[in-house]
Design a protein around this motif. Structure first.
Motif, mmCIF file in Angstrom:
data_model
loop_
_atom_site.group_PDB
_atom_site.id
_atom_site.type_symbol
_atom_site.label_atom_id
_atom_site.label_comp_id
_atom_site.label_asym_id
_atom_site.label_seq_id
_atom_site.Cartn_x
_atom_site.Cartn_y
_atom_site.Cartn_z
ATOM 1 N N ASN A 1 9.499 -0.299 13.103
ATOM 2 C CA ASN A 1 10.289 0.443 11.810
ATOM 3 C C ASN A 1 8.602 1.251 11.418
ATOM 4 O O ASN A 1 7.957 0.786 10.990
ATOM 5 N N ARG A 2 9.118 2.401 10.860
ATOM 6 C CA ARG A 2 8.359 3.229 10.297
ATOM 7 C C ARG A 2 9.079 4.244 8.815
ATOM 8 O O ARG A 2 9.947 4.122 9.145
ATOM 9 N N GLY A 3 8.118 3.968 7.853
ATOM 10 C CA GLY A 3 9.106 5.372 7.296
ATOM 11 C C GLY A 3 7.717 5.727 5.809
ATOM 12 O O GLY A 3 6.543 5.566 5.922
ATOM 13 N N ALA A 4 7.687 7.221 5.697
ATOM 14 C CA ALA A 4 6.462 7.599 4.567
ATOM 15 C C ALA A 4 7.143 8.039 3.768
ATOM 16 O O ALA A 4 8.408 8.495 2.719
ATOM 17 N N LEU A 5 6.526 8.124 2.408
ATOM 18 C CA LEU A 5 6.732 8.924 1.466
ATOM 19 C C LEU A 5 5.936 9.928 0.852
ATOM 20 O O LEU A 5 4.872 9.625 1.713
ATOM 21 N N SER A 6 5.741 10.172 -0.076
ATOM 22 C CA SER A 6 4.639 11.699 -0.512
ATOM 23 C C SER A 6 4.287 10.906 -1.639
ATOM 24 O O SER A 6 4.926 10.755 -2.345
ATOM 25 N N LEU A 7 2.853 11.623 -2.453
ATOM 26 C CA LEU A 7 2.331 11.328 -3.993
ATOM 27 C C LEU A 7 1.649 12.144 -4.238
ATOM 28 O O LEU A 7 0.672 12.258 -3.446
ATOM 29 N N ASP A 8 1.643 12.639 -5.064
ATOM 30 C CA ASP A 8 0.971 14.266 -5.905
ATOM 31 C C ASP A 8 -0.156 14.373 -6.951
ATOM 32 O O ASP A 8 0.069 13.229 -8.089
ATOM 33 N N VAL A 9 -1.452 13.721 -6.657
ATOM 34 C CA VAL A 9 -2.673 13.996 -7.624
ATOM 35 C C VAL A 9 -2.728 15.611 -8.193
ATOM 36 O O VAL A 9 -2.738 16.362 -7.217
ATOM 37 N N ALA A 10 -2.438 15.348 -9.454
ATOM 38 C CA ALA A 10 -2.321 16.615 -10.193
ATOM 39 C C ALA A 10 -3.408 16.734 -11.257
ATOM 40 O O ALA A 10 -3.414 15.527 -12.525
ATOM 41 N N LYS A 11 -3.869 17.895 -12.174
ATOM 42 C CA LYS A 11 -5.156 18.011 -12.885
ATOM 43 C C LYS A 11 -3.960 18.483 -14.460
ATOM 44 O O LYS A 11 -2.527 19.476 -13.468
#
Length: 260
Positions: A210-220
């Protein structure tokens, strides 16, 4: 103890189903403790907790019924690694290697050494493990990755690790129930801004299941974001304002601290 683990897994699964940032990959459910990190002038780093629940139907016996590899990659950037030699009494750059579209941040977390999870070909294909992540380089007129023992590649990894931007933790994934795991992803104070890809791969019996993915935002945010946007969109104006600002500060300091 088993009842406590079962209750923990059920409660965590329910919380994941209600989480705002959640991803499903058939039997795999993932969630991040927060989906956005804001950088201010006082930002010194943060930790993001990834939770995962592996669905039923996979093997649940043996000391390692599941193996998990978590890879977090920041925005791609180009880098150059140099080799220095002492010539004429001075240390000089004599050779270099360009790394193209390498992740500006890379964290690889797993519950044990990835080399024990599957065969070498599968690990390379899935980029499971620190040494198996492909780093495209320009070697002469060719573009390719090289063997892990390549001195330029090792030097590149050492520099990024010393900066806290490349992290490898073979015990960074913890199973808190037979099918429930967590991993703490460290985000340093020097983390580049942009979107980070969080990819989770689950192995069982030395096979990717199995595999899965997410996203993470790094912002000023606030003033920092305004300055960063101006520097990116209008570099000449930003440079002139910075230069005049430095001259003004120097002029005021000269008046304030001069001796008559």
């Amino acid at each position: 103890m088993r009842w406590a683990q079962a209750l923990t897994g059920i409660a965590l699964a329910a919380s994941l189903l209600a989480a705002p940032r959640l991803a499903r990959a058939s039997d795999l459910v993932l969630s991040l403790s927060k989906s956005r990190i804001t950088i201010t002038s006082s930002f010194t780093g943060d930790n993001i907790v990834l939770f995962g629940v592996i669905g039923a139907g996979a093997p649940a016996d043996g000391p390692h019924p599941f193996d998990v590899v978590v890879s977090v990659r920041g925005p791609s950037q180009g880098f150059v690694t140099w080799r220095k030699e002492r010539r004429f009494g001075l240390w000089m750059n004599v050779d270099g290697r360009s790394f193209l579209a390498a992740p500006s941040y890379l964290a690889v977390l797993s519950n044990r050494d990835p080399a024990l999870m599957a065969d070498a070909d599968t690990l390379r294909q899935e980029q499971a493990g620190f040494a198996n992540n492909r780093l495209l380089q320009r070697v002469g007129s060719d573009y390719a990755d090289v063997v892990p023992e390549d001195p330029f590649r090792q030097a590149f990894l050492r520099v990024k690790q010393a900066q806290g931007l490349y992290v490898e933790r073979p015990a960074g994934v913890e199973f808190i129930a037979p099918n429930v795991f967590r991993a703490v992803v460290p985000i340093p104070g020097t983390a580049p801004i942009g979107t980070y890809d969080v990819v989770v791969k689950v192995f069982a019996d030395r096979v990717l299941v199995n595999r899965g993915a997410l996203s993470l935002d790094v912002a000023k945010v606030d003033f920092e974001q305004t300055v960063a946007t101006a520097a990116q969109n209008q570099p000449w104006l930003y440079g002139l304002i910075t230069a005049f600002g430095a001259l003004a500060v120097g002029f005021i300091a000269n008046i304030a601290f001069r001796r008559d």
